[in-house]
Design a protein around this motif. Structure first.
Motif, PDB file in Angstrom:
ATOM      1  N   ASN A  41    -102.034  -4.415  -1.957  1.00  0.00           N
ATOM      2  CA  ASN A  41    -102.402  -3.847  -3.245  1.00  0.00           C
ATOM      3  C   ASN A  41    -101.417  -2.773  -3.694  1.00  0.00           C
ATOM      4  O   ASN A  41    -101.167  -2.595  -4.884  1.00  0.00           O
ATOM      5  CB  ASN A  41    -103.808  -3.248  -3.159  1.00  0.00           C
ATOM      6  CG  ASN A  41    -104.232  -2.571  -4.443  1.00  0.00           C
ATOM      7  OD1 ASN A  41    -104.428  -3.220  -5.467  1.00  0.00           O
ATOM      8  ND2 ASN A  41    -104.370  -1.252  -4.402  1.00  0.00           N
ATOM      9  N   HIS A  42    -100.840  -2.061  -2.732  1.00  0.00           N
ATOM     10  CA  HIS A  42     -99.906  -0.985  -3.054  1.00  0.00           C
ATOM     11  C   HIS A  42     -98.441  -1.451  -3.038  1.00  0.00           C
ATOM     12  O   HIS A  42     -97.537  -0.634  -3.215  1.00  0.00           O
ATOM     13  CB  HIS A  42    -100.092   0.176  -2.073  1.00  0.00           C
ATOM     14  CG  HIS A  42    -101.394   0.885  -2.256  1.00  0.00           C
ATOM     15  ND1 HIS A  42    -102.148   1.362  -1.195  1.00  0.00           N
ATOM     16  CD2 HIS A  42    -102.104   1.176  -3.380  1.00  0.00           C
ATOM     17  CE1 HIS A  42    -103.242   1.922  -1.656  1.00  0.00           C
ATOM     18  NE2 HIS A  42    -103.246   1.826  -2.974  1.00  0.00           N
ATOM     19  N   HIS A  44     -95.286  -2.895  -4.641  1.00  0.00           N
ATOM     20  CA  HIS A  44     -94.765  -3.069  -5.996  1.00  0.00           C
ATOM     21  C   HIS A  44     -94.424  -4.538  -6.213  1.00  0.00           C
ATOM     22  O   HIS A  44     -93.624  -5.103  -5.465  1.00  0.00           O
ATOM     23  CB  HIS A  44     -93.526  -2.196  -6.207  1.00  0.00           C
ATOM     24  CG  HIS A  44     -93.860  -0.762  -6.475  1.00  0.00           C
ATOM     25  ND1 HIS A  44     -93.389  -0.079  -7.567  1.00  0.00           N
ATOM     26  CD2 HIS A  44     -94.637   0.108  -5.802  1.00  0.00           C
ATOM     27  CE1 HIS A  44     -93.855   1.156  -7.551  1.00  0.00           C
ATOM     28  NE2 HIS A  44     -94.609   1.293  -6.480  1.00  0.00           N
ATOM     29  N   PRO A  45     -94.997  -5.160  -7.240  1.00  0.00           N
ATOM     30  CA  PRO A  45     -94.725  -6.591  -7.457  1.00  0.00           C
ATOM     31  C   PRO A  45     -93.308  -6.836  -7.937  1.00  0.00           C
ATOM     32  O   PRO A  45     -92.646  -5.945  -8.477  1.00  0.00           O
ATOM     33  CB  PRO A  45     -95.758  -6.980  -8.517  1.00  0.00           C
ATOM     34  CG  PRO A  45     -96.056  -5.710  -9.232  1.00  0.00           C
ATOM     35  CD  PRO A  45     -95.955  -4.623  -8.215  1.00  0.00           C
ATOM     36  N   TYR A  64     -98.624  -9.710  -8.512  1.00  0.00           N
ATOM     37  CA  TYR A  64     -99.289  -8.943  -9.568  1.00  0.00           C
ATOM     38  C   TYR A  64    -100.801  -9.095  -9.440  1.00  0.00           C
ATOM     39  O   TYR A  64    -101.553  -8.120  -9.579  1.00  0.00           O
ATOM     40  CB  TYR A  64     -98.834  -9.414 -10.948  1.00  0.00           C
ATOM     41  CG  TYR A  64     -99.675  -8.848 -12.072  1.00  0.00           C
ATOM     42  CD1 TYR A  64     -99.490  -7.552 -12.516  1.00  0.00           C
ATOM     43  CD2 TYR A  64    -100.672  -9.635 -12.666  1.00  0.00           C
ATOM     44  CE1 TYR A  64    -100.291  -7.024 -13.532  1.00  0.00           C
ATOM     45  CE2 TYR A  64    -101.466  -9.119 -13.675  1.00  0.00           C
ATOM     46  CZ  TYR A  64    -101.275  -7.813 -14.115  1.00  0.00           C
ATOM     47  OH  TYR A  64    -102.069  -7.303 -15.112  1.00  0.00           O
ATOM     48  N   ASN A  67    -101.908  -7.107  -6.554  1.00  0.00           N
ATOM     49  CA  ASN A  67    -101.863  -5.703  -6.948  1.00  0.00           C
ATOM     50  C   ASN A  67    -103.055  -5.339  -7.826  1.00  0.00           C
ATOM     51  O   ASN A  67    -103.506  -4.198  -7.837  1.00  0.00           O
ATOM     52  CB  ASN A  67    -100.550  -5.421  -7.693  1.00  0.00           C
ATOM     53  CG  ASN A  67    -100.354  -3.957  -7.988  1.00  0.00           C
ATOM     54  OD1 ASN A  67    -100.531  -3.522  -9.125  1.00  0.00           O
ATOM     55  ND2 ASN A  67     -99.984  -3.188  -6.978  1.00  0.00           N
ATOM     56  N   THR A  68    -103.568  -6.315  -8.564  1.00  0.00           N
ATOM     57  CA  THR A  68    -104.718  -6.080  -9.426  1.00  0.00           C
ATOM     58  C   THR A  68    -106.006  -5.946  -8.626  1.00  0.00           C
ATOM     59  O   THR A  68    -106.830  -5.067  -8.902  1.00  0.00           O
ATOM     60  CB  THR A  68    -104.863  -7.232 -10.440  1.00  0.00           C
ATOM     61  OG1 THR A  68    -103.688  -7.302 -11.243  1.00  0.00           O
ATOM     62  CG2 THR A  68    -106.087  -7.034 -11.328  1.00  0.00           C
ATOM     63  N   TRP A  71    -107.345  -3.820  -3.977  1.00  0.00           N
ATOM     64  CA  TRP A  71    -108.076  -2.583  -3.665  1.00  0.00           C
ATOM     65  C   TRP A  71    -109.480  -2.850  -3.100  1.00  0.00           C
ATOM     66  O   TRP A  71    -110.080  -1.962  -2.472  1.00  0.00           O
ATOM     67  CB  TRP A  71    -108.195  -1.720  -4.924  1.00  0.00           C
ATOM     68  CG  TRP A  71    -108.927  -2.399  -6.042  1.00  0.00           C
ATOM     69  CD1 TRP A  71    -108.394  -3.195  -7.002  1.00  0.00           C
ATOM     70  CD2 TRP A  71    -110.334  -2.364  -6.297  1.00  0.00           C
ATOM     71  NE1 TRP A  71    -109.375  -3.666  -7.849  1.00  0.00           N
ATOM     72  CE2 TRP A  71    -110.576  -3.166  -7.440  1.00  0.00           C
ATOM     73  CE3 TRP A  71    -111.415  -1.734  -5.684  1.00  0.00           C
ATOM     74  CZ2 TRP A  71    -111.839  -3.351  -7.966  1.00  0.00           C
ATOM     75  CZ3 TRP A  71    -112.688  -1.915  -6.208  1.00  0.00           C
ATOM     76  CH2 TRP A  71    -112.894  -2.718  -7.335  1.00  0.00           C
TER      77      TRP A  71
END
Length: 406
Positions: A41-42, A44-45, A64, A67-68, A71
């Protein structure tokens, strides 16, 4: 993300302290899934444009999406933490009709505080010396992290908010058990009523927070302890049900898994489709539905752990065994790694090669650093804990095979 991640081991053998822990691989597998979700999640895409090759677009879009929604690994940690920690208290109560609250909290402290304090101390020293020109957080920011109030007033390391939630929960859970035992009300009805109160009030608190602060603010919408207690307490109910009657629980799961899995998967997928910084419904409703979904999946995993080889995968379980320190260190590793790339003139990852180097470095260094501090800090303090404050129930748990948690 206890989290995350601050979980217990309670099976012991007659070995030296360093070798006494016998792990449940399925639970470690779940821990690993949670911490890996948070790590990704952390990440960077990979940045991509319309003119880029299709493979680059697919990779960029995939990360992405992670990353969305990655969490939600913290939500999984919360349910699992409530399940495991309450399981220790339920077993102690079953054996002696009481709990030793002080001993329980001291043993929790030996698990959480040493590794946490070391992370804060080392990053504080590093950022006040070698990195003093690049990072300018006041010393007070580290102190608010140390006092477990970051989730209300802010601090240095954003990911420590989940530890604040769990730390508050430990004290509240201990008080709940003491009151329940004294009033002779430690039963399913009390647990369900308490959960419903926490569920409804949590949704109400988050709804009000979004009305008062309609613009996205993680600290105000997601992280406060009273916003998240229903997730942890759901784990308490699951622990009570599972440990009280494993056969009946297994039969129930067997009869209902056909709808539990698709329902859980469908609801959890919403977190990856709805960016939490754009849709208020994520913080208002999905925080509670996430816990329910992970609760269903946790029960399925525990009931079918012997039938699914993946749930006992040793490599993944090894990550789970070190998940607490991995969680603690993955954000500092990411911050310092990105600073290193910035010093080389790389601030965005539109170049696939640069991104692969970054992604591999970030994930591997997070795992390696977490495992390293597990070995040199967490395990020695757990061994010291067993010498000074040994588990009263450990020998009986092993002898009578009463527990599933480790």
């Amino acid at each position: 993300m206890e989290a995350l991640h601050s979980l217990e081991r309670n099976h012991f053998t007659e070995k030296t302290p360093a070798d006494r822990f016998v792990r449940n691989n399925t639970l470690d597998f779940i821990r690993a899934c949670a911490v890996l979700l948070v790590i990704l999640n952390h990440l960077h895409p990979l940045a991509w444009a319309k003119s880029d090759p299709i493979m680059k677009k697919l990779v960029g879009y995939f990360f992405y999406v992670i990353n969305t929604g990655g969490w939600i690994g913290v939500d999984l940690f919360f349910v699992l933490s409530g399940f495991l920690v309450s399981g220790l208290l339920f077993k102690e109560y079953k054996m002696s009709s009481r709990i030793d609250a002080g001993r329980f909290l001291i043993r929790r402290g030996f698990k959480i505080y040493p590794s946490f304090i070391v992370m804060l101390a080392l990053t504080l020293v590093l950022e006040k010396t070698l990195l003093k020109n690049e990072i300018t957080f006041p010393t007070l920011a580290y102190l608010t992290d140390l006092l477990f109030v970051h989730n209300y007033v802010g601090g240095r390391w954003a990911h420590t908010w989940s530890l604040d939630v769990e730390e508050g929960f430990y004290f509240l859970l201990t008080a709940f058990f003491l009151i329940g035992i004294k009033l002779k009300k430690l039963n399913m009805n009390t647990l369900l009523i308490t959960y419903l109160i926490l569920l409804i009030s949590g949704i109400a608190f988050r709804f009000v927070a979004n009305i008062q602060h309609p613009e996205y603010d993680f600290l105000k919408h997601f992280s406060k302890t009273h916003f998240r207690l229903d997730s942890l307490f759901l784990g308490v109910i699951l622990s009570y049900v599972f440990n009280k009657n494993k056969v009946e629980t297994t039969n129930f799961v067997s009869r209902n898994q056909k709808w539990m899995i698709p329902v859980a998967a469908s609801l959890l997928s919403l977190n990856f489709l709805l960016p939490y910084w754009e849709y208020n419904i994520v913080s208002i409703m999905l925080l509670s539905t996430n816990a329910l979904c992970f609760g269903m999946l946790l029960m399925i995993a525990l009931c079918y752990k012997s039938n699914v080889a993946l749930l006992n995968n040793q490599l993944i379980a090894y990550i789970g065994k070190n998940s607490y320190c991995i969680y603690l260190w993955h954000v500092p590793v990411n911050v310092y790694l990105l600073m290193g790339f910035k010093s080389l003139g790389i601030t965005t990852f539109s170049n696939s090669f640069h991104w692969v180097i970054y992604a591999v470095s970030y994930v591997s260094l997070s795992l390696i650093t977490g495992i390293f501090f597990t070995e040199i800090i967490e395990k020695p303090f757990l061994n010291l804990r067993e010498k000074l404050f040994p588990s009263k129930s450990a020998a009986k748990v092993v002898k009578h095979e009463l527990a599933v948690v480790s």
